[in-house]
Write a protein that holds these residues in place. Structure first.
Motif, PDB file in Angstrom:
ATOM      1  N   ILE A 614      30.125  24.402  13.098  1.00 41.80           N
ATOM      2  CA  ILE A 614      31.453  24.820  13.537  1.00 41.80           C
ATOM      3  C   ILE A 614      31.473  26.335  13.723  1.00 41.80           C
ATOM      4  O   ILE A 614      30.810  27.070  12.990  1.00 41.80           O
ATOM      5  N   THR A 615      32.201  26.768  14.716  1.00 45.15           N
ATOM      6  CA  THR A 615      32.396  28.198  14.979  1.00 45.15           C
ATOM      7  C   THR A 615      33.881  28.474  15.128  1.00 45.15           C
ATOM      8  O   THR A 615      34.673  27.558  15.393  1.00 45.15           O
ATOM      9  N   TRP A 616      34.262  29.731  14.968  1.00 46.48           N
ATOM     10  CA  TRP A 616      35.661  30.115  15.131  1.00 46.48           C
ATOM     11  C   TRP A 616      35.754  31.598  15.452  1.00 46.48           C
ATOM     12  O   TRP A 616      34.735  32.305  15.481  1.00 46.48           O
ATOM     13  N   ASN A 617      36.943  32.085  15.694  1.00 50.54           N
ATOM     14  CA  ASN A 617      37.166  33.497  15.984  1.00 50.54           C
ATOM     15  C   ASN A 617      37.316  34.289  14.692  1.00 50.54           C
ATOM     16  O   ASN A 617      37.943  33.803  13.741  1.00 50.54           O
ATOM     17  N   HIS A 618      36.772  35.486  14.681  1.00 47.60           N
ATOM     18  CA  HIS A 618      37.034  36.379  13.553  1.00 47.60           C
ATOM     19  C   HIS A 618      38.528  36.725  13.496  1.00 47.60           C
ATOM     20  O   HIS A 618      39.154  36.984  14.526  1.00 47.60           O
ATOM     21  N   ASN A 619      39.102  36.706  12.303  1.00 49.64           N
ATOM     22  CA  ASN A 619      40.442  37.258  12.132  1.00 49.64           C
ATOM     23  C   ASN A 619      40.424  38.746  12.420  1.00 49.64           C
ATOM     24  O   ASN A 619      39.452  39.445  12.112  1.00 49.64           O
ATOM     25  N   MET A 620      41.505  39.249  12.983  1.00 50.60           N
ATOM     26  CA  MET A 620      41.531  40.630  13.460  1.00 50.60           C
ATOM     27  C   MET A 620      42.173  41.603  12.485  1.00 50.60           C
ATOM     28  O   MET A 620      42.154  42.817  12.723  1.00 50.60           O
ATOM     29  N   GLU A 621      42.771  41.124  11.386  1.00 53.15           N
ATOM     30  CA  GLU A 621      43.430  42.037  10.440  1.00 53.15           C
ATOM     31  C   GLU A 621      42.422  43.027   9.856  1.00 53.15           C
ATOM     32  O   GLU A 621      41.316  42.637   9.429  1.00 53.15           O
ATOM     33  N   PRO A 622      42.744  44.318   9.822  1.00 55.80           N
ATOM     34  CA  PRO A 622      41.820  45.318   9.256  1.00 55.80           C
ATOM     35  C   PRO A 622      41.449  45.036   7.807  1.00 55.80           C
ATOM     36  O   PRO A 622      40.324  45.359   7.388  1.00 55.80           O
ATOM     37  N   ASP A 623      42.345  44.443   7.029  1.00 54.52           N
ATOM     38  CA  ASP A 623      42.029  44.208   5.620  1.00 54.52           C
ATOM     39  C   ASP A 623      41.170  42.963   5.417  1.00 54.52           C
ATOM     40  O   ASP A 623      40.925  42.559   4.281  1.00 54.52           O
ATOM     41  N   MET A 624      40.690  42.374   6.501  1.00 56.86           N
ATOM     42  CA  MET A 624      39.704  41.299   6.379  1.00 56.86           C
ATOM     43  C   MET A 624      38.303  41.861   6.125  1.00 56.86           C
ATOM     44  O   MET A 624      37.422  41.161   5.627  1.00 56.86           O
ATOM     45  N   VAL A 625      38.074  43.118   6.478  1.00 57.09           N
ATOM     46  CA  VAL A 625      36.731  43.699   6.412  1.00 57.09           C
ATOM     47  C   VAL A 625      36.357  44.022   4.967  1.00 57.09           C
ATOM     48  O   VAL A 625      37.135  44.623   4.226  1.00 57.09           O
ATOM     49  N   ARG A 626      35.155  43.623   4.578  1.00 57.16           N
ATOM     50  CA  ARG A 626      34.590  43.890   3.254  1.00 57.16           C
ATOM     51  C   ARG A 626      33.259  44.629   3.426  1.00 57.16           C
ATOM     52  O   ARG A 626      32.657  44.615   4.498  1.00 57.16           O
ATOM     53  N   GLY A 627      32.776  45.191   2.308  1.00 55.36           N
ATOM     54  CA  GLY A 627      31.473  45.842   2.307  1.00 55.36           C
ATOM     55  C   GLY A 627      31.556  47.307   2.681  1.00 55.36           C
ATOM     56  O   GLY A 627      32.477  47.755   3.372  1.00 55.36           O
ATOM     57  N   SER A 628      30.575  48.057   2.210  1.00 58.98           N
ATOM     58  CA  SER A 628      30.536  49.490   2.488  1.00 58.98           C
ATOM     59  C   SER A 628      29.603  49.803   3.646  1.00 58.98           C
ATOM     60  O   SER A 628      29.999  50.433   4.627  1.00 58.98           O
ATOM     61  N   LYS A 629      28.350  49.338   3.556  1.00 58.56           N
ATOM     62  CA  LYS A 629      27.398  49.580   4.639  1.00 58.56           C
ATOM     63  C   LYS A 629      27.392  48.408   5.609  1.00 58.56           C
ATOM     64  O   LYS A 629      27.616  48.562   6.806  1.00 58.56           O
ATOM     65  N   LYS A 631      29.218  45.462   7.006  1.00 56.77           N
ATOM     66  CA  LYS A 631      30.596  44.981   7.075  1.00 56.77           C
ATOM     67  C   LYS A 631      30.618  43.468   7.330  1.00 56.77           C
ATOM     68  O   LYS A 631      29.884  42.969   8.184  1.00 56.77           O
ATOM     69  N   TYR A 632      31.464  42.770   6.607  1.00 56.88           N
ATOM     70  CA  TYR A 632      31.570  41.334   6.783  1.00 56.88           C
ATOM     71  C   TYR A 632      32.991  40.879   6.474  1.00 56.88           C
ATOM     72  O   TYR A 632      33.793  41.613   5.892  1.00 56.88           O
ATOM     73  N   LYS A 633      33.272  39.622   6.866  1.00 55.12           N
ATOM     74  CA  LYS A 633      34.566  39.008   6.590  1.00 55.12           C
ATOM     75  C   LYS A 633      34.330  37.662   5.912  1.00 55.12           C
ATOM     76  O   LYS A 633      33.331  36.995   6.168  1.00 55.12           O
ATOM     77  N   ARG A 634      35.290  37.268   5.069  1.00 50.57           N
ATOM     78  CA  ARG A 634      35.095  36.087   4.235  1.00 50.57           C
ATOM     79  C   ARG A 634      36.008  34.943   4.692  1.00 50.57           C
ATOM     80  O   ARG A 634      37.178  35.151   5.025  1.00 50.57           O
ATOM     81  N   TYR A 635      35.429  33.748   4.659  1.00 47.60           N
ATOM     82  CA  TYR A 635      36.170  32.550   5.051  1.00 47.60           C
ATOM     83  C   TYR A 635      35.831  31.403   4.105  1.00 47.60           C
ATOM     84  O   TYR A 635      34.747  31.353   3.519  1.00 47.60           O
ATOM     85  N   GLU A 636      36.773  30.473   4.009  1.00 46.46           N
ATOM     86  CA  GLU A 636      36.535  29.227   3.293  1.00 46.46           C
ATOM     87  C   GLU A 636      36.420  28.085   4.305  1.00 46.46           C
ATOM     88  O   GLU A 636      37.215  28.009   5.252  1.00 46.46           O
ATOM     89  N   VAL A 637      35.450  27.221   4.083  1.00 40.93           N
ATOM     90  CA  VAL A 637      35.259  26.056   4.951  1.00 40.93           C
ATOM     91  C   VAL A 637      35.681  24.810   4.176  1.00 40.93           C
ATOM     92  O   VAL A 637      35.212  24.570   3.059  1.00 40.93           O
ATOM     93  N   TRP A 638      36.581  24.038   4.779  1.00 41.64           N
ATOM     94  CA  TRP A 638      37.123  22.837   4.149  1.00 41.64           C
ATOM     95  C   TRP A 638      36.752  21.618   4.982  1.00 41.64           C
ATOM     96  O   TRP A 638      36.699  21.681   6.200  1.00 41.64           O
ATOM     97  N   ARG A 639      36.509  20.516   4.283  1.00 39.25           N
ATOM     98  CA  ARG A 639      36.077  19.299   4.968  1.00 39.25           C
ATOM     99  C   ARG A 639      36.786  18.092   4.376  1.00 39.25           C
ATOM    100  O   ARG A 639      37.099  18.049   3.178  1.00 39.25           O
ATOM    101  N   VAL A 640      37.014  17.078   5.248  1.00 33.82           N
ATOM    102  CA  VAL A 640      37.526  15.790   4.797  1.00 33.82           C
ATOM    103  C   VAL A 640      36.808  14.702   5.581  1.00 33.82           C
ATOM    104  O   VAL A 640      36.482  14.877   6.764  1.00 33.82           O
ATOM    105  N   THR A 641      36.508  13.595   4.924  1.00 29.82           N
ATOM    106  CA  THR A 641      35.885  12.458   5.595  1.00 29.82           C
ATOM    107  C   THR A 641      36.650  11.196   5.243  1.00 29.82           C
ATOM    108  O   THR A 641      37.485  11.190   4.337  1.00 29.82           O
ATOM    109  N   ALA A 642      36.351  10.127   5.952  1.00 34.20           N
ATOM    110  CA  ALA A 642      36.917   8.813   5.645  1.00 34.20           C
ATOM    111  C   ALA A 642      35.768   7.819   5.519  1.00 34.20           C
ATOM    112  O   ALA A 642      34.633   8.104   5.902  1.00 34.20           O
ATOM    113  N   ILE A 643      36.064   6.653   4.977  1.00 34.09           N
ATOM    114  CA  ILE A 643      34.999   5.706   4.662  1.00 34.09           C
ATOM    115  C   ILE A 643      34.414   5.054   5.907  1.00 34.09           C
ATOM    116  O   ILE A 643      33.273   4.644   5.918  1.00 34.09           O
ATOM    117  N   ASN A 644      35.204   4.965   6.971  1.00 37.29           N
ATOM    118  CA  ASN A 644      34.685   4.386   8.209  1.00 37.29           C
ATOM    119  C   ASN A 644      35.526   4.852   9.378  1.00 37.29           C
ATOM    120  O   ASN A 644      36.549   5.524   9.202  1.00 37.29           O
TER     121      ASN A 644
END
Length: 799
Positions: A614-629, A631-644
């Motif tokens: 899966i791919t997506w767009n980076h969020n554009m908020e300046p406070d999304m940026v982490r790291g000093s040298k 730079k990266y942004k953090r995301y959570e990946v969520w999943r759901v499945t069904a039995i059939n």
């Protein structure tokens, strides 16, 4: 044989005309008619009414009401397009007796929303709620049904094939039928006149001697074939704000005893409006209100996202713009830097109404309306499931906070858009997918395979101008609707399951595992337009859609729909610079906007099995940026499945499967090695075993203060269970991901508890000898899953 040929020809006429109806019905094609030369219809206060009054409470007479004669008309033996027979051929509509009150409710102890029965006095009830009790409409003689003595073709031929004479003869027969049914004294329909710059309610016989208002509804414009040419007895438009078009300047003395006339024009004395299409009662009520509004306020054009809209954002109630312009509601100015509360838009408990106004700069502002459909008439979603019963849909779909972006509040001129509706599901670039059919649900019609299909391509973060005629493939599902180059309405489409027949709606993809294309009428609004806590909460400079100004400059405004308490919305509103607040301070108080642009593709790791990526767009908020040298942004990946595949994954069962840090210069992505794909692009790698099951993914954004966004929209794919046939070392089904992690990590097994299989994920930042053992609760070793040297990477093993 002769009858059979005639039937086939009639059928062809219907098919030819229905495309015109379909292209016009949902845009309320008024076919604007010009007033007589030299007339001056404006009164001193246009917001009190231009050609007709906008309110009846200006009179001190407790019985003051605005009379409307309602007439439903069909030609002799007119073909019945509706298989439900709500308006049978040569008969009255089934809803005729339920349309309008015959007298005003003068009980002052009853609130305006209870003055009239919304099921049996529909037009009266709707106007009372729209106007918040300021405008009462009645029909002292009730509603009439007229079956004309001739067919449309007979009228046209008998009139010497002259359109004006044909229309005049049709109207003459209509009024004669109404008179024959008992309406001989027309004074109760002539109660208002203009005195100076004001409208006044008059005693019987003291009006201006013109019928105040007639709602004339034709089942069709009377389409027929003549000399291999498609013709119509009336002007072939869905509706127009006059009783005539070809007969526009005629005036009939309808009641000679009392000198009362019918004026066919749309001048200050114009006596009514005309509709000519086969629809539902909801279609008629809304369209009549639209045309009536042209007499009241909008004589010179249309307003998008309004009851008087053309093409974009059809509104079957009054939009906030309409309410303010007609002075039925007064907006509350938002307070920046704090929580603003907003009650239900139908406002059954306040005097001034419930609209929140957020100033931007100059005349530009946002309007917020919290629409929960408490009133039957607050019908805000006209596509999706509401296509068949616009006022009768009682689902939660369409409820929520509606945000309107207004350039300036003004009387409309032409069809230039003065406002946009900021739809919560985003602003998009679209791409052409090919041709398809559309179906008219209300009469089970299916078009030819010649309607253009478009699909969302890329997320856009600029301002949506909501052009009436959009020559570019840009917009939300409502504003991207009309391509001026080829005259198509491309955004009718939904994805999910095709309907069982053309008489029914398809099923949205949230409720099924299918991805069929079906007719959803998204250009009329759908369940995804309103903002809701948990769905889309943050409307800001960095969201899509965004709070950018009309000219795409930054507004500095952040709107955070924090919570909802019953029908009360709690909304935090901030503006950069207000009370000295900086953008950094505001970002620290608001979570990131909803991640956008989620897509799925098939990924082939080194072991050859296809897994979801899966791919997506980076969020554009300046406070999304982490790291000093780095730079990266953090995301959570969520999943759901069904039995059939026959079971739809439960929205409440999404599980957090990964937290990923993505460099700012790389497209965010995640490969799920714990799911084997069923439908791989390479057919020779298609697993010939196992059970298919649906898989859905969503993503959350996490800013550098650990505030978390709502989940993104989902993407779906299909997995397959490894029921035998997968060769593995010791049966542990080890799957390898060559991406290099930053640290050693053993993750919680998923699912937990499990029956019969669970997956265990671990990460190796460098090569080493790995032992992975299973112990029971007493400490007894059950099984060794891994016991060998492994290179750096991510691993998933089944137990």
């Amino acid at each position: 044989m002769k009858q059979k040929i005639i039937f086939l020809v009639s059928l062809i006429v219907v098919m030819l005309s229905i495309n015109n109806i379909y292209s016009q019905l949902y845009k309320f094609d008024c076919g604007s008619v010009s007033p007589p030369t030299g007339s001056n219809n404006l009164i001193g206060n246009p917001f009190g009414g231009i050609s007709k009054p906008t309110r009846t409470d200006v009179s001190s007479d407790p019985y003051a009401a605005f009379p409307i004669l309602v007439v439903f008309v069909q030609f002799k033996n007119e073909y019945d397009l509706d298989p439900r027979y709500i308006w049978p051929a040569n008969d009255s509509p089934t809803f005729l007796e339920d349309l309008i009150a015959i007298q005003k409710n003068t009980n002052t102890t009853i609130p305006f929303w209870e003055k009239y029965n919304s099921n049996t006095e529909m037009i009266s009830s709707r106007w009372a709620e729209i106007s918040r009790g300021a405008f009462h409409v009645i029909s002292p003689s009730g509603a009439f049904s007229v079956v004309l003595p001739k067919t449309a073709k007979e009228y046209w031929v008998d009139a010497g094939k002259k359109q004006d004479s044909c229309e005049h003869a049709i109207n003459k027969d209509i009024w004669e039928s109404v008179i024959a049914q008992g309406l001989t004294d027309w004074r109760p329909y002539d109660r208002w006149k203009k005195v100076g710059n004001n409208f006044v309610f008059c005693d019987l016989g003291d009006g201006d001697h013109y019928v105040d208002m007639i709602y004339k509804v034709h089942k069709s414009p009377g389409t027929f074939m003549y000399d291999d040419t498609l013709r119509s007895a009336l002007w072939n438009k869905t509706g127009y704000n006059a009783l005539g078009h070809f007969d526009l300047y005629s005036i009939n003395e309808i009641d000679p005893e009392h000198s009362i006339f019918i004026d066919y024009s749309n001048s200050s004395f114009g006596s009514g409006v005309t509709l000519s299409f086969n629809g539902t009662v909801d279609n008629y009520i809304a369209a009549l209100g639209h045309e009536h509004l042209h007499f009241m306020t909008y004589t010179e054009g249309h307003v998008t996202y309004s009851n008087c809209s053309y093409g974009i954002g059809l509104e079957y109630f009054y939009s906030p713009y309409d309410m303010i312009l007609n002075e039925y509601m007064t907006p509350t100015i938002a307070t920046f830097g704090q929580t603003n509360t907003l009650g239900d838009y139908s406002s059954r408990n306040t005097g001034s109404g419930e609209i929140l106004k957020i100033p931007i700069d100059g005349p530009e502002y946002f309007l917020l309306a919290n629409r929960n459909k408490i009133s039957k008439w607050d019908r805000v979603m006209l596509g999706d499931t509401a296509s068949l019963s616009q006022y009768g849909d009682n689902t939660d779909y369409g409820k929520g906070l509606y945000i309107y972006h207004v350039d300036t509040l003004k009387l409309p001129y032409s069809d230039i858009s003065p406002q946009d509706m900021e739809c919560a599901d985003g602003y998009w670039e679209w791409e052409y997918q090919g041709l398809g059919t559309v179906n008219l649900v209300y009469n089970c019609f299916v078009s030819e395979n010649n309607w253009k299909i478009y699909k969302k391509k890329n997320v856009l973060y600029s301002n949506d101008p909501s052009l009436i005629f959009n020559p570019n493939p840009y917009g939300d599902e409502i504003s991207f609707h009309h391509n001026i180059n080829d005259k198509t309405w491309p955004c009718w489409w939904g994805f999910g399951k095709q309907p069982i027949s053309a008489c029914y709606m398809g099923t949205d993809r949230t409720l099924v595992n299918d991805e069929d294309i079906y007719t959803k009428n998204g250009l009329m609004g759908d369940r995804y337009d309103p903002w809701k806590p948990g769905y889309n909460e943050v409307f800001s400079t960095y969201s899509s859609p965004s709070t950018l100004k009309w000219n795409n400059d930054t507004s500095g405004i952040f709107i955070y729909f924090e919570s909802s308490n019953g029908t009360t919305a709690n909304i935090k509103i901030y503006k950069v610079g207000d009370n000295g607040m900086t953008e950094s301070q505001i970002l620290a108080l608001t979570p990131p906007s909803r991640p956008m642009g989620l897509k799925h593709e098939y990924y082939y790791p080194e072991n050859g099995w296809c897994v979801p990526k899966i791919t997506w767009n980076h969020n554009m908020e300046p406070d999304m940026v982490r790291g000093s040298k780095s730079k990266y942004k953090r995301y959570e990946v969520w999943r759901v499945t069904a039995i059939n595949m026959t079971t739809v994954p439960d929205e409440n069962n999404y599980t957090l499967i990964a937290t990923v840090d993505i460099p700012v210069d790389i497209t965010p992505h995640y490969e799920d090695y714990s799911v084997l794909q069923y439908e791989c692009a390479n057919l020779d790698q298609l697993p010939p075993f196992g059970t298919k099951y649906p898989v859905r993914y969503r993503v959350k954004a996490v800013d550098n203060t650990n505030l978390v966004s709502v989940k993104s929209d989902f993407v779906s794919t299909t997995g397959i269970t490894p029921d035998g046939g997968i060769e593995s070392d010791g049966g542990d089904n080890l799957i390898y991901n060559s991406n290099i992690p930053k640290e050693f990590k053993l993750s919680q097994n998923i699912p937990n508890p499990f029956n019969p299989v669970t997956k265990i994920n671990f990460a190796l930042p460098k090569q080493g000898f790995v032992t992975l053992k299973i112990y029971d609760i007493t400490g007894r070793e059950i099984k060794t899953l891994v016991n060998e040297v492994k290179q750096a990477g991510y691993y998933t093993v089944d137990f």
